[in-house]
Write a protein that holds these residues in place. Structure first.
Motif, PDB file in Angstrom:
ATOM      1  N   LEU A  59       2.821 -18.605  43.200  1.00  0.00           N
ATOM      2  CA  LEU A  59       3.008 -18.960  41.803  1.00  0.00           C
ATOM      3  C   LEU A  59       1.789 -19.768  41.389  1.00  0.00           C
ATOM      4  N   GLU A  60       1.033 -19.267  40.449  1.00  0.00           N
ATOM      5  CA  GLU A  60      -0.200 -19.906  40.004  1.00  0.00           C
ATOM      6  C   GLU A  60      -1.133 -20.211  41.181  1.00  0.00           C
ATOM      7  N   GLY A  61      -1.212 -19.274  42.110  1.00  0.00           N
ATOM      8  CA  GLY A  61      -2.104 -19.399  43.254  1.00  0.00           C
ATOM      9  C   GLY A  61      -1.581 -20.233  44.402  1.00  0.00           C
ATOM     10  N   GLN A  62      -0.413 -20.859  44.241  1.00  0.00           N
ATOM     11  CA  GLN A  62       0.153 -21.704  45.289  1.00  0.00           C
ATOM     12  C   GLN A  62       1.244 -20.952  46.046  1.00  0.00           C
ATOM     13  N   ALA A  63       1.199 -21.030  47.376  1.00  0.00           N
ATOM     14  CA  ALA A  63       2.254 -20.440  48.212  1.00  0.00           C
ATOM     15  C   ALA A  63       3.514 -21.281  48.060  1.00  0.00           C
ATOM     16  N   VAL A  64       4.584 -20.670  47.533  1.00  0.00           N
ATOM     17  CA  VAL A  64       5.811 -21.421  47.256  1.00  0.00           C
ATOM     18  C   VAL A  64       7.031 -20.864  47.990  1.00  0.00           C
ATOM     19  N   GLY A  65       6.901 -19.691  48.585  1.00  0.00           N
ATOM     20  CA  GLY A  65       8.012 -19.094  49.326  1.00  0.00           C
ATOM     21  C   GLY A  65       7.481 -18.162  50.391  1.00  0.00           C
ATOM     22  N   ALA A  66       8.298 -17.935  51.422  1.00  0.00           N
ATOM     23  CA  ALA A  66       7.867 -17.063  52.512  1.00  0.00           C
ATOM     24  C   ALA A  66       9.074 -16.404  53.159  1.00  0.00           C
ATOM     25  N   VAL A  67       8.796 -15.300  53.842  1.00  0.00           N
ATOM     26  CA  VAL A  67       9.834 -14.578  54.579  1.00  0.00           C
ATOM     27  C   VAL A  67       9.137 -13.710  55.624  1.00  0.00           C
ATOM     28  N   ARG A  68       9.866 -13.369  56.658  1.00  0.00           N
ATOM     29  CA  ARG A  68       9.333 -12.387  57.598  1.00  0.00           C
ATOM     30  C   ARG A  68      10.383 -11.292  57.762  1.00  0.00           C
ATOM     31  N   TRP A 111       2.033  -9.247  51.030  1.00  0.00           N
ATOM     32  CA  TRP A 111       2.303  -9.033  52.446  1.00  0.00           C
ATOM     33  C   TRP A 111       1.079  -9.469  53.227  1.00  0.00           C
ATOM     34  N   ALA A 112       1.300 -10.074  54.363  1.00  0.00           N
ATOM     35  CA  ALA A 112       0.208 -10.650  55.158  1.00  0.00           C
ATOM     36  C   ALA A 112      -0.651  -9.548  55.760  1.00  0.00           C
ATOM     37  N   ALA A 113      -1.755  -9.285  55.089  1.00  0.00           N
ATOM     38  CA  ALA A 113      -2.729  -8.337  55.597  1.00  0.00           C
ATOM     39  C   ALA A 113      -3.865  -9.069  56.309  1.00  0.00           C
ATOM     40  N   ASN A 114      -3.805 -10.403  56.286  1.00  0.00           N
ATOM     41  CA  ASN A 114      -4.854 -11.191  56.942  1.00  0.00           C
ATOM     42  C   ASN A 114      -4.276 -12.540  57.381  1.00  0.00           C
ATOM     43  N   ASP A 115      -5.066 -13.263  58.145  1.00  0.00           N
ATOM     44  CA  ASP A 115      -4.603 -14.552  58.678  1.00  0.00           C
ATOM     45  C   ASP A 115      -4.347 -15.574  57.583  1.00  0.00           C
ATOM     46  N   SER A 116      -5.071 -15.501  56.481  1.00  0.00           N
ATOM     47  CA  SER A 116      -4.902 -16.473  55.407  1.00  0.00           C
ATOM     48  C   SER A 116      -3.480 -16.434  54.832  1.00  0.00           C
ATOM     49  N   ILE A 117      -2.969 -15.250  54.575  1.00  0.00           N
ATOM     50  CA  ILE A 117      -1.610 -15.123  54.033  1.00  0.00           C
ATOM     51  C   ILE A 117      -0.584 -15.519  55.092  1.00  0.00           C
ATOM     52  N   ARG A 118      -0.811 -15.117  56.323  1.00  0.00           N
ATOM     53  CA  ARG A 118       0.104 -15.498  57.414  1.00  0.00           C
ATOM     54  C   ARG A 118       0.109 -17.022  57.582  1.00  0.00           C
ATOM     55  N   ASP A 119      -1.051 -17.643  57.474  1.00  0.00           N
ATOM     56  CA  ASP A 119      -1.134 -19.107  57.551  1.00  0.00           C
ATOM     57  C   ASP A 119      -0.354 -19.760  56.412  1.00  0.00           C
ATOM     58  N   ASP A 120      -0.445 -19.177  55.216  1.00  0.00           N
ATOM     59  CA  ASP A 120       0.334 -19.697  54.090  1.00  0.00           C
ATOM     60  C   ASP A 120       1.835 -19.602  54.381  1.00  0.00           C
ATOM     61  N   ALA A 121       2.263 -18.493  54.956  1.00  0.00           N
ATOM     62  CA  ALA A 121       3.682 -18.329  55.311  1.00  0.00           C
ATOM     63  C   ALA A 121       4.104 -19.411  56.298  1.00  0.00           C
ATOM     64  N   HIS A 122       3.283 -19.651  57.297  1.00  0.00           N
ATOM     65  CA  HIS A 122       3.609 -20.670  58.299  1.00  0.00           C
ATOM     66  C   HIS A 122       3.659 -22.067  57.680  1.00  0.00           C
ATOM     67  N   ARG A 123       2.760 -22.356  56.742  1.00  0.00           N
ATOM     68  CA  ARG A 123       2.773 -23.673  56.091  1.00  0.00           C
ATOM     69  C   ARG A 123       4.059 -23.890  55.296  1.00  0.00           C
ATOM     70  N   VAL A 124       4.477 -22.871  54.562  1.00  0.00           N
ATOM     71  CA  VAL A 124       5.724 -22.998  53.793  1.00  0.00           C
ATOM     72  C   VAL A 124       6.899 -23.177  54.750  1.00  0.00           C
ATOM     73  N   ARG A 125       6.946 -22.404  55.811  1.00  0.00           N
ATOM     74  CA  ARG A 125       8.027 -22.534  56.798  1.00  0.00           C
ATOM     75  C   ARG A 125       8.023 -23.912  57.445  1.00  0.00           C
ATOM     76  N   GLU A 126       6.848 -24.436  57.769  1.00  0.00           N
ATOM     77  CA  GLU A 126       6.775 -25.782  58.362  1.00  0.00           C
ATOM     78  C   GLU A 126       7.365 -26.820  57.421  1.00  0.00           C
ATOM     79  N   LEU A 127       7.016 -26.741  56.151  1.00  0.00           N
ATOM     80  CA  LEU A 127       7.525 -27.712  55.180  1.00  0.00           C
ATOM     81  C   LEU A 127       9.042 -27.620  55.022  1.00  0.00           C
ATOM     82  N   VAL A 128       9.558 -26.395  54.938  1.00  0.00           N
ATOM     83  CA  VAL A 128      10.987 -26.220  54.690  1.00  0.00           C
ATOM     84  C   VAL A 128      11.808 -26.415  55.961  1.00  0.00           C
ATOM     85  N   PHE A 129      11.500 -25.665  57.003  1.00  0.00           N
ATOM     86  CA  PHE A 129      12.358 -25.681  58.183  1.00  0.00           C
ATOM     87  C   PHE A 129      12.079 -26.865  59.112  1.00  0.00           C
ATOM     88  N   ILE A 130      10.821 -27.107  59.431  1.00  0.00           N
ATOM     89  CA  ILE A 130      10.503 -28.148  60.410  1.00  0.00           C
ATOM     90  C   ILE A 130      10.612 -29.541  59.789  1.00  0.00           C
TER      91      ILE A 130
END
Length: 141
Positions: free
Chosen positions: A49-58, A5-24
């Motif tokens: 997965l192995e340190g790489q952000a591969v999925g996201a949800v809000r 769960w996004a407790a900091n900007d780094s995890i939130r940024d990872d969520a946004h990157r995954v969303r950009e790739l998939v949705f945008i």
């Protein structure tokens, strides 16, 4: 596979990157629709997965003691490995801990079978959102 769960900007940024790739990029959703005002108030989770952000949800609470799942996505290279299911289980666990009565979401029509396998039921007629057909789905907890 781990969900954070996004407790900091780094995890939130990872969520946004995954969303950009998939949705945008993949689905051509306009950035103005994808990144909206709810990003500031919602809880964000990322599956690694192995340190790489591969999925996201809000996730956010709405009215009537119901939680709302939004922006569930998995990188195209990692679909079919249970990542979406893993994220949904994390959401349902959080909703149960928060004593919510149900979880709802607006599913892209092609994803209906995925959500139905998780116990969600369609509760609306099809409608268009971001130029794609969707259906509102609900699961009572």
């Amino acid at each position: 596979m781990i969900v954070k769960w996004a407790a900091n900007d780094s995890i939130r940024d990872d969520a946004h990157r995954v969303r950009e790739l998939v949705f945008i990029e993949e689905q051509n959703v306009p950035r103005s629709l994808e990144m909206d005002a709810f990003d500031a108030v919602a809880l964000h989770a990322v599956c690694y997965l192995e340190g790489q952000a591969v999925g996201a949800v809000r996730f956010r609470e709405t009215t009537n003691n119901v939680g709302k799942v939004e922006r569930l996505c998995v990188l195209s290279t990692h679909r079919g490995y249970g990542i979406g299911k893993h994220l949904m289980h994390a959401i349902e666990k959080l909703a149960t801990l928060n004593q919510l009565s149900a979880v709802q979401l607006n599913a892209q029509s092609h994803a209906l079978p995925f959500y139905e396998k998780l116990g969600y039921e369609a509760v609306s007629e099809p409608f268009m959102e971001a130029n794609m057909p969707h259906v509102t789905m609900l699961k009572k907890l």
